[in-house]
Design an enzyme around this catalytic site. Structure first.
Site, short mmCIF file in Angstrom:
data_model
loop_
_atom_site.label_atom_id
_atom_site.label_comp_id
_atom_site.label_asym_id
_atom_site.label_seq_id
_atom_site.Cartn_x
_atom_site.Cartn_y
_atom_site.Cartn_z
N ARG A 39 64.87 41.43 -26.13
CA ARG A 39 66.18 42.08 -26.26
C ARG A 39 67.13 41.50 -27.28
NH1 ARG A 39 67.39 42.05 -20.04
NH2 ARG A 39 66.17 40.19 -20.49
N ARG A 48 62.43 49.98 -27.27
CA ARG A 48 62.35 49.99 -25.81
C ARG A 48 62.76 51.35 -25.23
NH1 ARG A 48 62.03 50.77 -21.57
NH2 ARG A 48 62.50 49.66 -19.64
O1 CP3 Z 1 57.70 37.66 -26.63
C1 CP3 Z 1 57.12 37.29 -25.60
O2 CP3 Z 1 57.28 36.17 -25.08
C2 CP3 Z 1 56.05 38.22 -25.02
C3 CP3 Z 1 56.35 38.96 -23.87
C4 CP3 Z 1 56.69 38.37 -22.51
C5 CP3 Z 1 57.54 39.06 -21.61
N1 CP3 Z 1 57.52 38.41 -20.41
C6 CP3 Z 1 58.28 40.29 -21.93
C7 CP3 Z 1 59.45 40.66 -21.10
C8 CP3 Z 1 56.23 37.24 -21.83
C9 CP3 Z 1 55.33 36.12 -22.35
C10 CP3 Z 1 56.74 37.29 -20.50
C11 CP3 Z 1 56.43 36.30 -19.46
C12 CP3 Z 1 57.15 36.34 -18.19
N2 CP3 Z 1 57.58 37.43 -17.48
C13 CP3 Z 1 57.44 35.19 -17.41
C14 CP3 Z 1 57.06 33.77 -17.78
C15 CP3 Z 1 58.02 33.17 -18.72
C16 CP3 Z 1 59.37 32.88 -18.14
O3 CP3 Z 1 60.34 33.51 -18.61
O4 CP3 Z 1 59.47 32.05 -17.23
C17 CP3 Z 1 58.10 35.61 -16.26
C18 CP3 Z 1 58.62 34.73 -15.14
C19 CP3 Z 1 58.18 37.03 -16.29
C20 CP3 Z 1 58.74 37.94 -15.26
C21 CP3 Z 1 59.87 38.73 -15.79
N3 CP3 Z 1 59.73 39.75 -16.69
C22 CP3 Z 1 61.24 38.61 -15.44
C23 CP3 Z 1 61.81 37.61 -14.48
C24 CP3 Z 1 61.91 39.59 -16.17
C25 CP3 Z 1 63.38 39.95 -16.07
C26 CP3 Z 1 64.25 38.96 -16.71
C27 CP3 Z 1 64.38 39.23 -18.18
O5 CP3 Z 1 64.21 38.27 -18.94
O6 CP3 Z 1 64.66 40.36 -18.53
C28 CP3 Z 1 60.96 40.26 -16.98
C29 CP3 Z 1 61.21 41.36 -17.94
C30 CP3 Z 1 60.76 41.16 -19.35
N4 CP3 Z 1 59.55 40.65 -19.74
C31 CP3 Z 1 61.48 41.53 -20.51
C32 CP3 Z 1 60.66 41.23 -21.61
C33 CP3 Z 1 60.96 41.48 -23.05
C34 CP3 Z 1 62.83 42.21 -20.51
C35 CP3 Z 1 62.67 43.64 -20.16
C36 CP3 Z 1 63.50 44.55 -21.02
O7 CP3 Z 1 63.12 44.79 -22.17
O8 CP3 Z 1 64.53 44.99 -20.54
#
Ligand code: CP3
Length: 354
Positions: A39, A48
């Protein structure tokens, strides 16, 4: 400058990230950033909008490939990470997962042996086929010298979301279950260990050149249970990846384990450990770099702040860890309010070009 780009095309391209993960220090460390797609990038926010739900976005290879490549087009990064999420595993196992704007992930929580037994282990790889199509599409679109990283959550971290029903601060439910219902936890962790190993191996077969296991909530475990619920399943997964794909390095990211990082670095099938910003870089150089490459550990908030504070932090990390096998990264993911120019400035400083 990427080393492979200066080589004649007849020479095999040497990807700096992979050289460092094999234990060879680089003069200029490779750099990539956790959550480098996301984001904080206006082009990601625009892309997105082309899918309704976040999971639909992850399961549309055309969109996920583009999201993977966006930060690579903008910045001189040494690796791309496949655009997906750790929660595709519970989704593929049949637990309902959705992402709510401003709230984060929501799952219908499970806590009994009957609910664990209802998870559908067969057919997981088929349901995750779109992720493998993303991997192969991203690999095709990457410039020379940029490595492709596949990933998955660690069993413990995925289990926290499955049991708590979303992001939790204290993780009380799952920590209590670990004492009250060890059989149920054993079964759940076993299912996740197999699913994660299969998922990583399938990503490698589709074109991933390294894999990272995110144990974002390892630090929530009491030290007495960490070996059982975090180190042991990660070791098992790394061994399965090594057996199936001997040349592919595994990076472990057990966030928040402090001096416990040494136990992960000591595992022979773990090539790199990613350290959070709570770990002292000089300690990591002494205690970890002799047995594994170290990745990390800039505070994501100093990247958001930028300027002098960021420059000083970068220089401190480079001077502590730059002499051994080291991959520059953050201690956790980029926060959405980060100005993209700060990412460009970070990379220029690490590369000595700014
Ligand atoms: O660029 C990258 O790192 C690749 C993509 C990636 C995402 N999530 C995309 C994402 C990776 C490697 C992850 C890993 C992930 N997802 C973890 C481990 C890393 C960490 O942050 O501890 C965890 C715990 C998650 C679970 C998760 N996914 C949460 C808690 C959330 C919501 C919080 C947030 O940051 O928005 C997500 C959503 C998420 N995953 C988004 C993205 C780009 C945001 C969604 C959106 O575009 O609105």
């Amino acid at each position: 400058m990427r080393s492979s780009q200066s080589q004649p095309s007849s020479m095999p391209s040497v990807k700096t990230l992979l050289a460092v993960l094999s234990g060879i220090p680089a003069t200029v460390p490779p750099v990539w950033l956790m959550r480098q797609a996301g984001r904080y990038l206006p082009e990601y926010r625009a892309l997105r909008k082309r899918a309704d739900s976040f999971l639909d976005f992850c399961y549309t290879p055309e969109l996920a490939v583009e999201a993977t490549l966006q930060p690579i087009r903008r910045f001189h990064l040494d690796a791309a990470i496949v655009f997906s999420d750790i929660l595709v595993i519970p989704d593929a196992l049949g637990q309902r997962v959705r992402f709510e704007d401003g709230v984060g992930p929501r799952l219908d929580p499970i806590s009994t042996m009957e609910e664990v037994a209802r998870l559908r282990e067969t057919g997981v790889a088929e349901r995750l086929e779109p992720v493998y199509d993303t991997v192969s599409g991203a690999r095709e679109g990457l410039p020379d010298g940029v490595a492709l990283i596949g990933f998955a959550g660690a069993p413990w971290t995925i289990a926290t979301y499955m049991v708590e029903g979303g992001t939790s601060r204290g993780h009380e439910r799952i920590r209590k279950l670990a004492y009250d219902a060890p059989d149920m936890m054993e079964k759940l962790i076993g299912i996740l260990t197999r699913a994660v190993a299969d998922h990583l191996i399938a990503q490698v077969r589709a074109g991933a050149e390294a894999v990272q296991i995110f144990d974002s909530w390892a630090g929530a475990l009491p030290a007495t249970l960490r070996g059982h619920y975090s180190l042991r399943p990660i070791t098992e997964i790394a061994s399965r990846v090594r057996a199936a794909c001997p040349d592919v390095p595994t990076i472990a990211f057990p966030r928040g384990v402090g001096t416990g990082y040494a136990d992960y670095a000591a595992v022979p099938t773990i090539s790199g450990v990613s350290i959070d910003q709570g770990v002292d870089a000089s300690w990591a150089a002494t205690a970890l770099q002799g047995s594994a490459a170290v990745q990390g550990n800039l505070d994501p908030l100093v990247l958001a702040a930028g300027g002098r504070a960021m420059e000083d932090s970068i220089d401190g990390i480079l001077s502590a860890l730059g002499g051994g096998p080291f991959v520059f990264n953050l201690g956790h993911g980029i926060v959405p309010e980060t100005p993209p120019e700060h990412v460009a400035a970070l990379i220029a400083r690490v590369k000595g070009t700014g």
